[in-house]
Design a protein around this motif. Sequence first.
Motif, PDB file in Angstrom:
ATOM      1  N   LEU A  75     -28.987  47.816  -1.901  1.00 18.62           N
ATOM      2  CA  LEU A  75     -29.871  47.195  -0.915  1.00 18.62           C
ATOM      3  C   LEU A  75     -29.552  47.706   0.487  1.00 18.62           C
TER       4      LEU A  75
ATOM      5  N   TYR B 139     -33.819  43.823  -4.024  1.00 27.86           N
ATOM      6  CA  TYR B 139     -33.754  42.531  -3.331  1.00 27.86           C
ATOM      7  C   TYR B 139     -33.413  41.372  -4.269  1.00 27.86           C
TER       8      TYR B 139
ATOM      9  N   CYS C  40     -35.427  48.933  -1.614  1.00 33.97           N
ATOM     10  CA  CYS C  40     -35.265  47.551  -1.124  1.00 33.97           C
ATOM     11  C   CYS C  40     -36.039  46.560  -1.989  1.00 33.97           C
TER      12      CYS C  40
END
Length: 187
Positions: A15, A54, A50
């Motif tokens: 991330l 997440y 991302c």
Amino acid sequence: MGKIEWAMWANEQALASGLILLTGGIVGVAGQFRGWQFAAYAVAAGVFVCLLEYPRGKRSKGTSVERSGQYCFTVCVKSFGPLTRNYYIRAFLHAAISVPGGFMLATVLGCVCLGIASLIYLAAAIRGEHWEPILPRKEIRKPVVAESIKNPPQNPPPRPPPEMRRKRVDDLEGAAYDNPISVTANE
């Protein structure tokens, strides 16, 4: 000692790598550096990483804490099935995504970080870990609490015996203590 869960570390690393790759890509595109097309790729790759990373996975101990707003991303990632659940595939995917980022200085840090995340995911896959989604739990009704527990004592310990406690009375004379020692203003 306990068993290290490598997937948790890989998730955090990936991330952060996605955010670094995204930032480097924005800098490369905004600066119109030579080879800015690699920076445009890094923007798209950073957003993809991302979105993929997440949602946190469920830990084997069950002490998982989900990120805020994770549920909608969890549903999306879960819908891809074994492509996102298998850490061998994630390790290979992150390694492949990181290669074009190495051709431009603005994105090379994100490339290296994503490569490290790929190695950590590979270690997690070798140890047999896989991604399990954190789904919302059904609320469990708490037992009814006794009335005395709902209303705790108002004064801190040590408390005087019940007969010595001050009674709340409307008139001030009835609420006052009887002082056995005489108090005068002239002494």
